[in-house]
Write a protein that holds these residues in place. Structure first.
Motif: not given
Ligand code: R5P
Length: 312
Positions: A229-238, A265-269
């Motif tokens: 559970v998190d509030d935000i995805i930006t890069s997806g790393s977390t 930009k790279q997060a979806p992939e």
């Protein structure tokens, strides 16, 4: 009856909210000039009316923020009685303290702008840190989409023939700062506060942006279905680092409940190729065509927001 306005950041959500309220979006002209400046014009009579502006301050954050400020100015100049801001995703919320000496405190600056321009109330959805609420000196409401995400995941598991039991499922915060949020999600998911919470310890290098490591796990995920559970995805790393650590620690499979997809930009992939089985999120931010991927599923916050606006 209120007048409902939409900025350009998330018109789809604004339309859904208008539909729920059984009203039409009010007319505006938003012009973007070749030098990137923007002009907002209100094309309806709003004198003595309560006006609501819907605008997520998502990427491009500064552009969307300026538009929101100009909406308020244009409405005040047109003698609106009150201008209320609905900011489903409140950008800059993560910079709410000086993480390092010498930094700005962006969230504080944005709040001062919103207040001085003349907003009389602000609604947001799952603000990054509840403590930021105290900085507002105008009425402010932080709504939560966590129960919507909890319901959606229960439905997904039930379609797979899996019971949402405390014995089967581990609710996991992918970092130390998200413990309270994960607890709230779990309370909604299990209908009790009596469940064990798992926390992944995240380490960031503050000098490098979008880089973090999952360095430890506190709690039991062995043989369990993990819900991060998190509030935000930006890069997806977390999220991806935490999912990998849970799976390496014996989890059966991993799902995620993340309120805002403020994707790099790279997060979806990165997310589609990750070991996460499914990522449930909301439409607080408009999802662009090239950001769509199979593992991502959106739940709408339109009804949640419309329910609040009905009382104005
Ligand atoms: C951090 O405190 C937030 O709650 C998120 O965990 C973080 O911002 C996610 O960023 P990223 O996807 O770049 O790791």
């Amino acid at each position: 009856m209120i007048k409902l306005f939409s900025g350009t950041s998330n018109q789809k959500l604004a339309e859904k909210i208008a539909q729920q309220l059984n009203i039409k979006l009010s007319k505006t002209e938003i012009v973007r000039f070749a030098n990137s400046e923007v002009r907002v014009r209100i094309e309806e009579d709003v004198k003595d009316q309560t006006c609501v502006v819907i605008q997520s301050t998502s990427n491009p954050t500064d552009t969307h923020l300026m538009e929101l400020f100009f909406f308020c100015d244009a409405l005040k100049r047109s003698e609106a009685k009150k201008v209320i801001g609905v900011i489903p995703y409140f950008g800059y919320a993560r910079q709410n303290i000086q993480h390092r000496e010498g930094e700005c405190v962006s969230a504080n600056v944005i709040i001062r702008f919103l207040e001085s321009i003349g907003f009389s109330k602000i609604y947001v959805v799952d603000l990054h840190d509840e403590a930021t609420e105290g900085v507002f000196s105008i009425p402010f409401k932080n709504l939560t989409a966590l129960p919507l995400l909890a319901e959606k995941i229960k439905e997904y598991l039930s379609n797979k023939g899996i019971n949402a039991d405390i014995e089967n499922i581990a609710i996991v915060s992918p970092d130390q700062g998200g413990v309270e949020r994960a607890r709230k999600f779990g309370e909604s998911f299990f209908n009790t506060s009596d469940f064990p919470l798992t926390v992944v310890e995240k380490r960031r290098n503050l000098a490098k942006i979008h880089v973090s490591k999952a360095v430890g796990i506190y709690g039991d995920v062995k043989g369990k279905i993990v819900i991060l559970v998190d509030d935000i995805i930006t890069s997806g790393s977390t999220l991806v680092n935490a999912a990998e650590l849970c799976l390496a620690s014996g989890a059966r499979f991993a799902l995620a409940a993340i309120v805002h997809h403020d994707f790099s930009k790279q997060a979806p992939e990165k997310l589609e190729n990750s070991p996460l089985e499914k990522i449930f999120t909301t439409d607080t931010i408009s999802l662009l065509e090239d950001q769509k991927f199979k593992k991502l599923e959106e739940v709408s916050v339109a009804a949640l927001l419309a329910k609040e606006l009905k009382h104005l």
